[in-house]
Design a protein around this motif. Structure first.
Motif, PDB file in Angstrom:
ATOM      1  N   LEU A 165     -79.074  -6.740 -56.555  1.00  0.00           N
ATOM      2  CA  LEU A 165     -79.126  -7.817 -57.547  1.00  0.00           C
ATOM      3  C   LEU A 165     -79.116  -9.183 -56.862  1.00  0.00           C
ATOM      4  O   LEU A 165     -79.890 -10.079 -57.220  1.00  0.00           O
ATOM      5  CB  LEU A 165     -77.942  -7.690 -58.511  1.00  0.00           C
ATOM      6  CG  LEU A 165     -77.900  -8.727 -59.643  1.00  0.00           C
ATOM      7  CD1 LEU A 165     -77.624  -8.056 -60.986  1.00  0.00           C
ATOM      8  CD2 LEU A 165     -76.833  -9.779 -59.380  1.00  0.00           C
ATOM      9  N   CYS A 166     -78.248  -9.365 -55.863  1.00  0.00           N
ATOM     10  CA  CYS A 166     -78.190 -10.647 -55.143  1.00  0.00           C
ATOM     11  C   CYS A 166     -79.473 -10.880 -54.345  1.00  0.00           C
ATOM     12  O   CYS A 166     -80.001 -12.005 -54.307  1.00  0.00           O
ATOM     13  CB  CYS A 166     -76.977 -10.675 -54.213  1.00  0.00           C
ATOM     14  SG  CYS A 166     -75.389 -10.673 -55.073  1.00  0.00           S
ATOM     15  N   ILE A 167     -79.990  -9.823 -53.708  1.00  0.00           N
ATOM     16  CA  ILE A 167     -81.226  -9.957 -52.931  1.00  0.00           C
ATOM     17  C   ILE A 167     -82.383 -10.364 -53.833  1.00  0.00           C
ATOM     18  O   ILE A 167     -83.161 -11.278 -53.512  1.00  0.00           O
ATOM     19  CB  ILE A 167     -81.531  -8.637 -52.201  1.00  0.00           C
ATOM     20  CG1 ILE A 167     -80.532  -8.414 -51.065  1.00  0.00           C
ATOM     21  CG2 ILE A 167     -82.960  -8.611 -51.686  1.00  0.00           C
ATOM     22  CD1 ILE A 167     -80.610  -7.036 -50.436  1.00  0.00           C
ATOM     23  N   ASN A 168     -82.503  -9.724 -54.980  1.00  0.00           N
ATOM     24  CA  ASN A 168     -83.610 -10.029 -55.885  1.00  0.00           C
ATOM     25  C   ASN A 168     -83.438 -11.411 -56.523  1.00  0.00           C
ATOM     26  O   ASN A 168     -84.432 -12.077 -56.830  1.00  0.00           O
ATOM     27  CB  ASN A 168     -83.732  -8.946 -56.955  1.00  0.00           C
ATOM     28  CG  ASN A 168     -84.202  -7.627 -56.372  1.00  0.00           C
ATOM     29  OD1 ASN A 168     -84.787  -7.581 -55.290  1.00  0.00           O
ATOM     30  ND2 ASN A 168     -83.932  -6.527 -57.073  1.00  0.00           N
ATOM     31  N   LEU A 169     -82.182 -11.833 -56.725  1.00  0.00           N
ATOM     32  CA  LEU A 169     -81.949 -13.194 -57.214  1.00  0.00           C
ATOM     33  C   LEU A 169     -82.434 -14.211 -56.179  1.00  0.00           C
ATOM     34  O   LEU A 169     -83.062 -15.216 -56.537  1.00  0.00           O
ATOM     35  CB  LEU A 169     -80.465 -13.394 -57.516  1.00  0.00           C
ATOM     36  CG  LEU A 169     -80.036 -14.837 -57.831  1.00  0.00           C
ATOM     37  CD1 LEU A 169     -80.798 -15.371 -59.033  1.00  0.00           C
ATOM     38  CD2 LEU A 169     -78.533 -14.914 -58.077  1.00  0.00           C
ATOM     39  N   ALA A 170     -82.158 -13.949 -54.903  1.00  0.00           N
ATOM     40  CA  ALA A 170     -82.639 -14.850 -53.851  1.00  0.00           C
ATOM     41  C   ALA A 170     -84.159 -14.895 -53.840  1.00  0.00           C
ATOM     42  O   ALA A 170     -84.765 -15.965 -53.663  1.00  0.00           O
ATOM     43  CB  ALA A 170     -82.108 -14.395 -52.493  1.00  0.00           C
ATOM     44  N   ASN A 171     -84.816 -13.749 -54.042  1.00  0.00           N
ATOM     45  CA  ASN A 171     -86.273 -13.731 -54.074  1.00  0.00           C
ATOM     46  C   ASN A 171     -86.821 -14.442 -55.305  1.00  0.00           C
ATOM     47  O   ASN A 171     -87.882 -15.075 -55.236  1.00  0.00           O
ATOM     48  CB  ASN A 171     -86.771 -12.281 -54.031  1.00  0.00           C
ATOM     49  CG  ASN A 171     -86.791 -11.717 -52.621  1.00  0.00           C
ATOM     50  OD1 ASN A 171     -87.775 -11.853 -51.893  1.00  0.00           O
ATOM     51  ND2 ASN A 171     -85.687 -11.095 -52.224  1.00  0.00           N
ATOM     52  N   GLU A 172     -86.109 -14.338 -56.413  1.00  0.00           N
ATOM     53  CA  GLU A 172     -86.511 -15.107 -57.602  1.00  0.00           C
ATOM     54  C   GLU A 172     -86.444 -16.606 -57.312  1.00  0.00           C
ATOM     55  O   GLU A 172     -87.334 -17.369 -57.707  1.00  0.00           O
ATOM     56  CB  GLU A 172     -85.594 -14.766 -58.786  1.00  0.00           C
ATOM     57  CG  GLU A 172     -85.794 -13.393 -59.389  1.00  0.00           C
ATOM     58  CD  GLU A 172     -87.031 -13.287 -60.252  1.00  0.00           C
ATOM     59  OE1 GLU A 172     -87.738 -14.299 -60.434  1.00  0.00           O
ATOM     60  OE2 GLU A 172     -87.320 -12.182 -60.748  1.00  0.00           O
ATOM     61  N   GLN A 173     -85.391 -17.025 -56.620  1.00  0.00           N
ATOM     62  CA  GLN A 173     -85.242 -18.445 -56.297  1.00  0.00           C
ATOM     63  C   GLN A 173     -86.354 -18.910 -55.360  1.00  0.00           C
ATOM     64  O   GLN A 173     -86.906 -20.000 -55.520  1.00  0.00           O
ATOM     65  CB  GLN A 173     -83.878 -18.677 -55.638  1.00  0.00           C
ATOM     66  CG  GLN A 173     -83.524 -20.137 -55.415  1.00  0.00           C
ATOM     67  CD  GLN A 173     -83.133 -20.843 -56.697  1.00  0.00           C
ATOM     68  OE1 GLN A 173     -82.076 -20.603 -57.268  1.00  0.00           O
ATOM     69  NE2 GLN A 173     -84.000 -21.731 -57.168  1.00  0.00           N
ATOM     70  N   LEU A 174     -86.705 -18.077 -54.387  1.00  0.00           N
ATOM     71  CA  LEU A 174     -87.788 -18.437 -53.469  1.00  0.00           C
ATOM     72  C   LEU A 174     -89.144 -18.446 -54.170  1.00  0.00           C
ATOM     73  O   LEU A 174     -90.002 -19.279 -53.881  1.00  0.00           O
ATOM     74  CB  LEU A 174     -87.824 -17.459 -52.292  1.00  0.00           C
ATOM     75  CG  LEU A 174     -86.644 -17.544 -51.316  1.00  0.00           C
ATOM     76  CD1 LEU A 174     -86.758 -16.462 -50.256  1.00  0.00           C
ATOM     77  CD2 LEU A 174     -86.573 -18.912 -50.665  1.00  0.00           C
ATOM     78  N   GLN A 175     -89.330 -17.503 -55.097  1.00  0.00           N
ATOM     79  CA  GLN A 175     -90.584 -17.497 -55.860  1.00  0.00           C
ATOM     80  C   GLN A 175     -90.685 -18.747 -56.727  1.00  0.00           C
ATOM     81  O   GLN A 175     -91.766 -19.327 -56.860  1.00  0.00           O
ATOM     82  CB  GLN A 175     -90.666 -16.238 -56.734  1.00  0.00           C
ATOM     83  CG  GLN A 175     -91.937 -16.106 -57.550  1.00  0.00           C
ATOM     84  CD  GLN A 175     -93.170 -15.877 -56.680  1.00  0.00           C
ATOM     85  OE1 GLN A 175     -93.051 -15.503 -55.519  1.00  0.00           O
ATOM     86  NE2 GLN A 175     -94.347 -16.123 -57.244  1.00  0.00           N
TER      87      GLN A 175
END
Length: 1035
Positions: free
Chosen positions: A358-368
């Motif tokens: 969940l934290c990893i995908n949140l970081a990727n959402e922020q980068l996207q």
């Protein structure tokens, strides 16, 4: 012949999914894994080695034109560097690269094998490279969200962190005994699995690289031993199991009693205290201590919590050590430019997705979102504001997904923190809260299941999360009694790690372990949950990235099986869609990626904007109300034109200055000719005047002679005898001016006159020396002090390391100058070398006889006692090891091999002869020791240094006995060898401290625990259990 495929997808004539996939597939089959989309780089993982990262390849991409070389990650790095220096038509600005970065040490401790990648980074890091002008002055690593749960649990097909496998494969049998390590298949935290022989061999090589990296960073030997012991303790801790007694209390099972004892010894604590911390929690209420017994699940959670926290603290400490080494060595007020490299995990969707995903995908959402904002939102917004005709390109905006996570007070992370604050709350309560709050949200889906599950619709697709363990992982706290236990550990490193404070971003800040102040710091930071730390660190990271000029690298996986030369078209197309690459190609082809303001552009080119652009052949640019709009390739075209103008300006300056200098030269030449002509005329006039005067004198003399001539005829006088020449002996007695021998010009300041090199002649130019006396004395005192400190350093720390069998190596020549070293090697063959002590620093210099000149390599001694040649990436435990290593591996950058040591005997008498006297009889040395006052008066030049070094090592009152003339240190060494060597041979197995090397603090306890574990194993074997292979025997 292979088809020439376009290198830039923005140049495709037909833009659709089919043509895009065909180009990428064709380039992948040709091993061309990099492709441009304008100024964005797309990389496809080849899952195999490609020879495209060698040094000669990187050299070609320095200051290159984009079209001259194929797409490459080196091109992005060079573009970021040129942009930082303001060479790409933009002013200097900090740069940011979103890419993967590898470091041997951090890779070993932070990477692991997953189902998606054999070397997946299980933490995020942002590396800040800091530059002054154009040279690197330092760096800093910011680490985010280490996946600590991997230490205690791995899914099918995955492994623990690399370091455990590297350590177990590369460590020697003797060191395994010291650290208390057994067969890898015994450890529960490794799932009882290890690798095949070829894989294990590769791990051994990796372990050697990790050890060298630790030496280069500056790890002390004791720190390395403590760290490896802690890692061994983590593995042993995982094998502790619990069982209930008749009174429902918990105890450690009989089969794991040895593991408990081993863990206590490896962590440096008492066995009883560790057991108590695992099986109960002690709290203090109104001054009264209350113990609450754990059930079996709570005890196992406490065990795993210790393992995760201990590993996380070790990792944070390693990052802090690396940052200490990489810190810029400049004043605080010096402004540094920066290139940031973001290396963070990619989007993850596994069979079971937990809190880490969940934290990893949140970081990727922020980068996207950052990518969308920079490429689409900001760009198209400026088109409208500036009145540029533009057809809006639609894209998938993920701002609602970020709001779902980050909104206060009803975002997912806020609700998680709220539930984590309630001790009695469960993971099911958290999921029920989410279902009630977000059941109507478009990006949230409710899952009806007895397991706490929920689904998020990410930009890359749906991901179902299993919320089991969310609350405990978010709290990430350990009981106070466990923390207090480890702060009081006899292992200093473990004590420091648990006394450290944690910053708001989750960074470890080590300091000295002081329990009384450590509690306050711990209480002030332990309320910061993991989710809150991660959210804060993301905010700090985004702030840095929005302030910099980004360079994007989009990575694509070709298949799920990690096989080379295989490309799954559907998988690649899915990634192209959710990364928005089709829209990115459109906006890079039709849009304007560089949009400078008028003022910025005019300041850069120091001229009117429109007049500059009209004078070029650029087309396709547009002018708005406040800004100019350029295509992505316009920036490089303008930079090329600017460079062309710069070269033209240099030619104009060269010719103008040449003309001015020529004119000045001609005028000076004419003036010289005029002066010479005037001089000749003056000399002619003077000569004419002299002749006239001589004629006049001659005429007067004749007149006088005629007036005095007698009347009688003249009587001839006898002719005088011709004078005989003087004999040469007489001439030799004539005093002549003393012939001064020309003094050669020194090659460097190291050869200037010093109190130890030359006798200063105070009688010559007395007036000048008197004027400069205070300055010279100060300088001489400083040099004398440096040399004295170097000699003291050599005496106290180096003699014992350099001497072998009572003498120095043949290649060691003491403290001689650079010139003396070159004189020794001038007639030696290629590859001859010597090592000398630095005259003004604590270190050595390796002088090498090269093909055309002598090279001098500085050898530094690090704080951990390792020796490193500046520019090399390998540390050595001794000078002898360093010399031996470079007889087989060349010294960078010329890769020169050491072949022949420069021996002791030579025409001059450099320091080596005097160093030899340190370990042998020398009457002159004895006299020097007995009469120091005489030596003080009589010794001059560099001989003072030699005798000074003799006095440091020769004992006072020496006799003619060669043994008595040995240095005290060497004498003690030889005596101890004679006394101890027989005893060592006899009691080699009984004395665990026989070597002067660091050991774990409780090594005897670890040794006893290993014996107990083996005894239990033998009992189980007799009862019918299958024994584990490769079992070591202790005792």
């Amino acid at each position: 012949m292979e088809e020439k495929l376009p290198e830039d997808l923005a140049n495709l004539s037909e833009l659709d999914e089919k043509s895009l996939l065909e180009v990428l597939t064709g380039r992948f089959t040709q091993n061309l894994i990099y492709t441009y989309i304008g100024d964005i780089l797309v990389a496809i993982n080849p899952f195999k080695y490609l020879p495209i990262y060698e040094k000669e390849v990187s050299e070609r991409y320095k200051c290159h034109e984009k079209k001259s070389l194929p797409p490459h990650i080196f091109a992005v790095a060079d573009r970021a560097y040129q942009s930082m220096l303001g060479r790409l038509a933009t002013g200097p600005k900090n740069q940011c690269i979103v890419i993967r970065f590898v470091n041997p040490l951090l890779e070993a401790f932070g990477n692991a094998q997953t189902v998606m990648n054999d070397n997946s980074s299980r933490f995020g890091k942002y590396i800040q490279l800091r530059f002054q002008n154009s040279s690197v002055k330092g760096a800093k690593i910011n680490e985010y969200l280490l996946e600590k749960s991997r230490v205690v649990h791995q899914d099918e097909g995955e492994q623990n962190f690399h370091i455990f496998y590297f350590m177990l494969a590369g460590i020697s049998t003797e060191d395994k005994e010291i650290y208390g390590l057994l067969d890898p298949t015994r450890y529960r935290y490794l799932n009882g699995r290890f690798g095949q022989e070829d894989v294990v061999q590769a791990w051994r090589v990796k372990y050697a690289e990790v050890c060298n990296a630790m030496d280069m960073v500056g790890f002390e030997e004791q720190e390395k031993v403590d760290m490896m012991t802690i890692l061994a303790g983590i593995l042993s801790l995982g094998n502790i199991t619990f069982e209930t007694t008749d009174s429902d209390a918990l105890k450690v099972s009989e089969a794991s009693r040895g593991w408990l004892k081993a863990t206590a010894g490896q962590f440096g604590v008492q066995e009883e205290d560790l057991l108590k911390s695992l099986t109960c929690t002690t709290s203090v209420t109104r001054g009264e201590a209350i113990q609450r017994l754990h059930n079996q699940q709570q005890a196992e959670d406490a065990r795993d919590s210790i393992a995760k926290v201990a590993y996380g603290r070790v990792f944070g400490w390693i990052v802090s050590k690396v940052n200490e080494l990489l810190a810029p060595k400049v004043d605080c007020d010096v402004e540094l430019n920066e290139i940031g490299i973001l290396d963070i995990f990619g989007f993850e969707n596994f069979a079971v997705n937990r809190f880490e995903q969940l934290c990893i995908n949140l970081a990727n959402e922020q980068l996207q979102y950052f990518f969308n904002h920079h490429i689409f939102l900001m760009e198209q917004k400026e088109y409208k504001e500036e009145g540029i005709t533009w057809e809006t390109i639609s894209f998938k905006d993920n701002k609602p997904i970020l709001d779902l996570f980050l909104t206060k007070p009803i975002g997912i992370l806020s609700l998680l923190d709220e539930q984590s604050a309630f001790p009695q709350a469960t993971d099911r309560d958290f999921v029920d809260k989410l279902n009630s709050k977000f059941k109507t949200a478009p990006n949230f889906e409710v899952v009806r299941n007895h397991t706490p599950l929920f689904t998020i619709v990410h930009y890359a697709g749906k991901v179902q999360y299993n919320a089991s363990g969310f609350l405990e992982k978010n709290r990430d706290t350990i009981p106070a009694n466990i923390r207090e236990l480890f702060i009081n550990s006899v292992t200093p490193l473990l004590s420091v790690l648990f006394a450290a404070t944690i910053s708001r971003t989750g960074t470890l800040m080590p300091r000295k372990a002081k329990l009384q102040v450590a509690d306050d710091n711990f209480n002030s930071t332990r309320k910061q949950s993991v989710g809150a730390q991660f959210k804060h660190s993301l905010a700090v990271l985004m702030e840095k990235m929005f302030a910099a000029g980004p360079h994007f690298v989009r990575c694509i996986k070709p298949n799920r099986s990690k096989q080379p030369d295989q490309l799954d078209s559907k998988l690649v197309m899915d990634q192209l869609r959710y990364n928005g690459l089709m829209e990115t190609i459109r906006i890079r082809r039709d849009g304007f990626s560089w949009r400078p303001a008028f003022k910025e552009f005019a300041e850069r080119f120091v001229c009117s904007c429109v007049s500059i652009l009209n004078s070029t052949e650029l087309s396709g640019w547009k002018c708005g109300s406040c800004r100019l709009f350029f295509k992505y390739w316009h920036q490089e075209e303008l930079a090329r034109l600017l460079e062309r103008l710069g070269r033209a300006a240099l030619v104009i300056q060269k010719n103008y200055r040449a003309r001015i200098c020529r004119r000045r030269y001609l005028s000076l030449l004419a003036e010289i000719r005029r002066q010479r002509q005037a001089q000749r005329e003056r000399e002619e006039r003077e000569e004419e005047e002299r002749r006239r005067q001589q004629l006049e004198d001659e005429r007067k003399r004749r007149l006088e002679q005629e007036n005095l001539r007698p009347a009688s005829p003249p009587v001839p006088l006898p002719r005088k005898k011709k004078p005989e020449p003087r004999p040469r002996s007489v001439l030799s007695t004539v005093p002549k001016a003393a012939h001064l021998v020309p003094v050669p010009r020194p090659r460097s300041k190291l050869f200037e006159a010093t109190p130890f090199d030359n006798e200063l002649n105070e009688n010559v130019h007395l007036d000048a020396s008197l004027m400069l006396q205070p300055i010279d004395e100060e300088r001489m005192k400083e040099k004398h002090l440096k040399k004295t400190n170097t000699i003291r350093w050599f005496r106290e720390t180096q003699v014992r390391k350099l001497t072998r069998d009572g003498g120095f190596p043949s290649w060691f020549h003491g403290m001689i100058t650079r010139r003396q070293a070159e004189d020794l090697l001038i007639d030696k063959p290629l590859g001859c070398f010597l090592v000398r002590v630095g005259q003004s620093r604590e270190g050595y210099t390796l002088t090498f006889r090269g093909a055309d000149r002598c090279r001098h390599y500085m050898v530094e001694m690090q704080s951990n006692g390792k020796y490193v040649i500046l520019g090399e990436d390998r540390a050595h435990s001794s000078l002898t090891d360093l010399v031996q290593y470079h007889t087989q591996v060349g010294i960078k950058p010329f890769m020169e091999l050491l072949t022949l040591p420069c021996g002791q005997m030579c025409d001059q008498e450099p320091d080596y002869e005097e160093l030899k006297a340190f370990t042998s009889s020398s009457s002159s040395s004895s006299a020097a020791v007995e009469h120091p006052a005489e030596d003080q008066d009589m010794d001059t030049g560099s001989h003072k240094v030699h005798l000074q070094m003799q006095r440091l090592f020769l004992p006072p009152g020496g006799s003619s006995n060669p043994e008595s003339h040995k240095p005290p240190v060497l004498k003690r060494i030889s005596d101890r060898r004679r006394r101890v060597e027989p005893a060592q041979m006899e009691h080699k197995d009984d004395d665990p401290t026989r070597e002067s090397r660091p050991f774990p603090r409780l090594y005897p306890s670890i040794r006893l625990a290993m014996r107990e574990i083996q005894q239990i194993q033998q009992v189980q074997t007799h009862r019918g259990y299958t024994p584990c292979p490769n079992t070591h025997t202790y005792g």
